[in-house]
Design a protein around this motif. Structure first.
Motif, mmCIF file in Angstrom:
data_model
loop_
_atom_site.group_PDB
_atom_site.id
_atom_site.type_symbol
_atom_site.label_atom_id
_atom_site.label_comp_id
_atom_site.label_asym_id
_atom_site.label_seq_id
_atom_site.Cartn_x
_atom_site.Cartn_y
_atom_site.Cartn_z
ATOM 1 N N HIS A 30 0.878 -1.323 -0.103
ATOM 2 C CA HIS A 30 0.096 -0.053 -0.053
ATOM 3 C C HIS A 30 0.878 1.291 -0.110
ATOM 4 C CE1 HIS A 30 -4.443 -0.714 0.105
ATOM 5 N NE2 HIS A 30 -4.192 -1.733 1.033
ATOM 6 N N GLU A 31 1.899 1.311 0.965
ATOM 7 C CA GLU A 31 2.490 2.398 1.195
ATOM 8 C C GLU A 31 3.613 2.779 -0.038
ATOM 9 O OE1 GLU A 31 4.744 1.755 4.689
ATOM 10 O OE2 GLU A 31 2.885 2.396 5.880
ATOM 11 N N GLN A 32 3.966 1.624 -0.680
ATOM 12 C CA GLN A 32 4.758 1.912 -1.857
ATOM 13 C C GLN A 32 4.478 2.317 -3.278
ATOM 14 O OE1 GLN A 32 8.327 -0.688 -1.829
ATOM 15 N NE2 GLN A 32 8.576 -0.313 0.273
ATOM 16 N N TRP A 33 3.600 1.381 -3.450
ATOM 17 C CA TRP A 33 2.691 1.541 -4.834
ATOM 18 C C TRP A 33 1.037 1.925 -4.913
ATOM 19 C CZ3 TRP A 33 5.506 -3.034 -3.155
ATOM 20 C CH2 TRP A 33 6.890 -3.110 -3.542
ATOM 21 N N PHE A 34 0.582 2.112 -4.185
ATOM 22 C CA PHE A 34 -1.049 2.597 -4.267
ATOM 23 C C PHE A 34 -1.114 3.780 -5.175
ATOM 24 C CE2 PHE A 34 -5.004 4.618 -3.465
ATOM 25 C CZ PHE A 34 -5.844 3.570 -3.379
ATOM 26 N N ASP A 35 -0.263 4.769 -4.927
ATOM 27 C CA ASP A 35 -0.422 5.986 -5.886
ATOM 28 C C ASP A 35 0.341 5.543 -7.392
ATOM 29 O OD1 ASP A 35 -1.329 7.457 -4.073
ATOM 30 O OD2 ASP A 35 0.611 8.433 -3.439
ATOM 31 N N ASP A 36 0.657 4.721 -7.615
ATOM 32 C CA ASP A 36 1.142 4.163 -9.122
ATOM 33 C C ASP A 36 -0.080 3.210 -9.529
ATOM 34 O OD1 ASP A 36 3.813 5.308 -9.125
ATOM 35 O OD2 ASP A 36 4.575 3.898 -7.669
ATOM 36 N N ALA A 37 -0.402 2.512 -8.555
ATOM 37 C CA ALA A 37 -1.466 1.631 -9.153
ATOM 38 C C ALA A 37 -2.985 2.398 -9.320
ATOM 39 C CB ALA A 37 -1.786 0.421 -7.839
ATOM 40 N N TYR A 38 -3.111 3.305 -8.507
ATOM 41 C CA TYR A 38 -4.531 4.304 -8.831
ATOM 42 C C TYR A 38 -4.034 5.428 -8.709
ATOM 43 C CZ TYR A 38 -7.119 -0.015 -7.722
ATOM 44 O OH TYR A 38 -7.387 -1.415 -7.662
ATOM 45 N N PRO A 39 -3.239 6.190 -9.803
ATOM 46 C CA PRO A 39 -2.770 7.302 -9.869
ATOM 47 C C PRO A 39 -3.927 8.618 -10.025
ATOM 48 C CG PRO A 39 -2.587 6.244 -12.038
ATOM 49 C CD PRO A 39 -3.044 5.330 -11.093
ATOM 50 N N THR A 40 -3.622 9.595 -9.898
ATOM 51 C CA THR A 40 -4.307 10.955 -10.020
ATOM 52 C C THR A 40 -3.842 11.451 -11.153
ATOM 53 O OG1 THR A 40 -4.985 10.754 -7.658
ATOM 54 C CG2 THR A 40 -5.226 12.962 -8.845
ATOM 55 N N LEU A 41 -4.518 11.724 -12.067
ATOM 56 C CA LEU A 41 -3.931 12.469 -13.413
ATOM 57 C C LEU A 41 -3.995 14.086 -13.194
ATOM 58 C CD1 LEU A 41 -3.226 11.888 -16.329
ATOM 59 C CD2 LEU A 41 -5.434 12.481 -17.120
ATOM 60 N N ASP A 42 -2.971 14.648 -13.685
ATOM 61 C CA ASP A 42 -3.121 16.009 -13.533
ATOM 62 C C ASP A 42 -4.283 16.676 -14.485
ATOM 63 O OD1 ASP A 42 -2.440 18.873 -13.533
ATOM 64 O OD2 ASP A 42 -0.521 18.711 -14.760
ATOM 65 N N SER A 43 -5.053 17.437 -13.806
ATOM 66 C CA SER A 43 -6.200 17.918 -14.401
ATOM 67 C C SER A 43 -6.083 19.144 -14.953
ATOM 68 C CB SER A 43 -7.206 17.911 -13.404
ATOM 69 O OG SER A 43 -7.146 18.891 -12.319
ATOM 70 N N SER A 44 -4.825 19.832 -14.989
ATOM 71 C CA SER A 44 -4.573 21.292 -15.597
ATOM 72 C C SER A 44 -4.965 20.882 -17.199
ATOM 73 C CB SER A 44 -3.584 21.629 -15.451
ATOM 74 O OG SER A 44 -2.476 20.608 -15.999
ATOM 75 N N GLY A 45 -5.794 21.797 -17.654
ATOM 76 C CA GLY A 45 -6.010 21.582 -19.339
ATOM 77 C C GLY A 45 -7.298 20.489 -19.425
ATOM 78 N N LEU A 46 -7.812 19.968 -18.416
ATOM 79 C CA LEU A 46 -8.857 19.062 -18.888
ATOM 80 C C LEU A 46 -10.383 20.013 -18.276
ATOM 81 C CD1 LEU A 46 -7.817 15.727 -17.113
ATOM 82 C CD2 LEU A 46 -7.776 16.403 -19.425
ATOM 83 N N THR A 47 -11.322 19.576 -19.011
ATOM 84 C CA THR A 47 -12.635 20.053 -18.725
ATOM 85 C C THR A 47 -12.924 19.851 -17.287
ATOM 86 O OG1 THR A 47 -13.368 19.437 -20.830
ATOM 87 C CG2 THR A 47 -15.140 19.970 -19.096
ATOM 88 N N GLN A 48 -13.251 21.013 -16.610
ATOM 89 C CA GLN A 48 -13.607 20.746 -15.145
ATOM 90 C C GLN A 48 -14.988 20.373 -14.769
ATOM 91 O OE1 GLN A 48 -11.066 21.174 -12.723
ATOM 92 N NE2 GLN A 48 -9.905 20.829 -14.702
ATOM 93 N N TRP A 49 -15.309 19.953 -13.831
ATOM 94 C CA TRP A 49 -16.745 19.480 -13.435
ATOM 95 C C TRP A 49 -17.730 20.578 -13.548
ATOM 96 C CZ3 TRP A 49 -18.538 14.722 -12.206
ATOM 97 C CH2 TRP A 49 -19.993 14.783 -11.329
ATOM 98 N N ASP A 50 -17.475 21.793 -13.310
ATOM 99 C CA ASP A 50 -18.638 22.753 -13.645
ATOM 100 C C ASP A 50 -18.808 23.121 -15.020
ATOM 101 O OD1 ASP A 50 -18.765 23.230 -10.793
ATOM 102 O OD2 ASP A 50 -17.651 24.768 -10.750
ATOM 103 N N GLU A 51 -17.739 22.748 -15.718
ATOM 104 C CA GLU A 51 -17.972 22.845 -17.182
ATOM 105 C C GLU A 51 -18.561 21.873 -17.917
ATOM 106 O OE1 GLU A 51 -14.067 25.465 -18.118
ATOM 107 O OE2 GLU A 51 -13.677 23.363 -17.835
ATOM 108 N N LEU A 52 -18.886 20.704 -17.319
ATOM 109 C CA LEU A 52 -19.488 19.722 -17.871
ATOM 110 C C LEU A 52 -21.090 19.608 -17.761
ATOM 111 C CD1 LEU A 52 -17.457 16.699 -15.884
ATOM 112 C CD2 LEU A 52 -17.392 17.201 -18.450
ATOM 113 N N GLY A 53 -22.034 19.334 -18.796
ATOM 114 C CA GLY A 53 -23.182 19.099 -18.764
ATOM 115 C C GLY A 53 -23.662 18.304 -17.678
ATOM 116 N N VAL A 54 -24.923 18.398 -17.539
ATOM 117 C CA VAL A 54 -25.673 17.342 -16.355
ATOM 118 C C VAL A 54 -25.597 16.046 -16.938
ATOM 119 C CG1 VAL A 54 -27.859 16.736 -15.306
ATOM 120 C CG2 VAL A 54 -27.092 19.181 -15.567
#
Length: 272
Positions: free
Chosen positions: A125-149
């Protein structure tokens, strides 16, 4: 420290499952999905493994699991409950070998309720959780408030356990019964528009579930979405729960969900 990329796809699959305290049953299907999403040689076609295909892979996966246990990264536990608890028994020795080498323990079936669970050790868990389940850099992506319902509804559906698009708990509306074939396709074009872009971008996979008592599925490509969903048989009132079309996040989609959208969803708890 060993890098995540140095693990084989089989090792990555078992460690991912273990980090979620998953059942051993259905792990072979997870391995097939991992191979397919990685574009690996020998990956299965866009469908689930048959039971025969799963059985053929068990000796290799059993050896991989044993190796991870020996390295202190994985534990195999026997549980009497639907959730893990302190009462679970950690398996070792001959009992562990017997469990891992019995093919039926790896294959999900309603006739054989699973009691064997994979758990990752604290080190894993400590060594590889963030690699197994990474968080993608969201800069440049459509943000939640910009998505349609409707787009938000699709993303939440993919994040849920059932992920159903059709059926009584599905998020899509079936075409009215009086529409002819052409108008049914037009109807489903509108219904699938919020979903299609996520599928085309490789963030969501759409599957047709064939049996409520099994784990069989076929993958629906983006160019087949409207034709598949226009099938009148999918909108029958007498279908069993779980039969129909559902969706799941790919690893890429899960990374985007974790990074760009889930915090906004959890904070607002609304589609509006």
């Amino acid at each position: 420290m060993t890098s995540w990329e140095s693990f084989t796809l089989a090792e990555q699959t078992l460690l991912r499952c273990a980090m979620s305290d998953s059942w051993l049953a259905a792990t072979v299907q997870a391995y097939g999905v991992n191979l397919r999403w990685a574009g690996a040689v020998g990956a299965p076609p866009p469908r689930s493994y048959t039971e025969h295909e799963q059985h053929a892979l068990v000796p290799m996966l059993a050896a991989v699991a044993t190796g991870l246990v020996d390295r202190g990264l994985l534990t195999i536990r026997e549980s009497a409950n639907a959730v893990s608890s302190d009462a679970d028994t950690t398996l070792d020795g001959s009992r562990l070998r017997a469990i891992l080498t019995t093919a039926d323990n790896w294959v999900w079936s309603p006739r054989r309720p699973s009691g064997i669970r994979l758990s990752a050790t604290r080190t894993a868990h400590e060594q590889w959780f963030d690699d197994a389940y990474p968080t993608l850099d969201s800069s440049g992506l459509t943000q939640w408030d910009e998505l349609g319902v409707d787009q938000r509804r699709v993303l939440v559906c993919a994040a849920e356990a059932s992920g159903m698009l059709t059926g009584p708990f599905g998020i899509l509306d079936g075409p009215p019964a009086d529409l002819d074939a052409g108008r049914r396709l037009d109807w489903m074009d509108r219904q699938t528009a919020p979903l299609a872009q996520f599928v085309d971008d490789g963030l969501i996979e759409v599957r047709r579930n064939l049996d409520p008592a099994g784990d069989e599925f076929t993958v629906i490509a983006v160019d087949r979405l409207r034709d598949t969903l226009a099938d009148p048989a999918l909108w029958s009132d007498d279908l069993d729960w779980g039969v129909g079309v559902g969706c799941v996040f790919t690893y890429a989609g899960l990374a985007v969900w974790r990074g760009a959208w889930s915090s906004a969803w959890n904070a607002r708890l609304t589609f509006e």
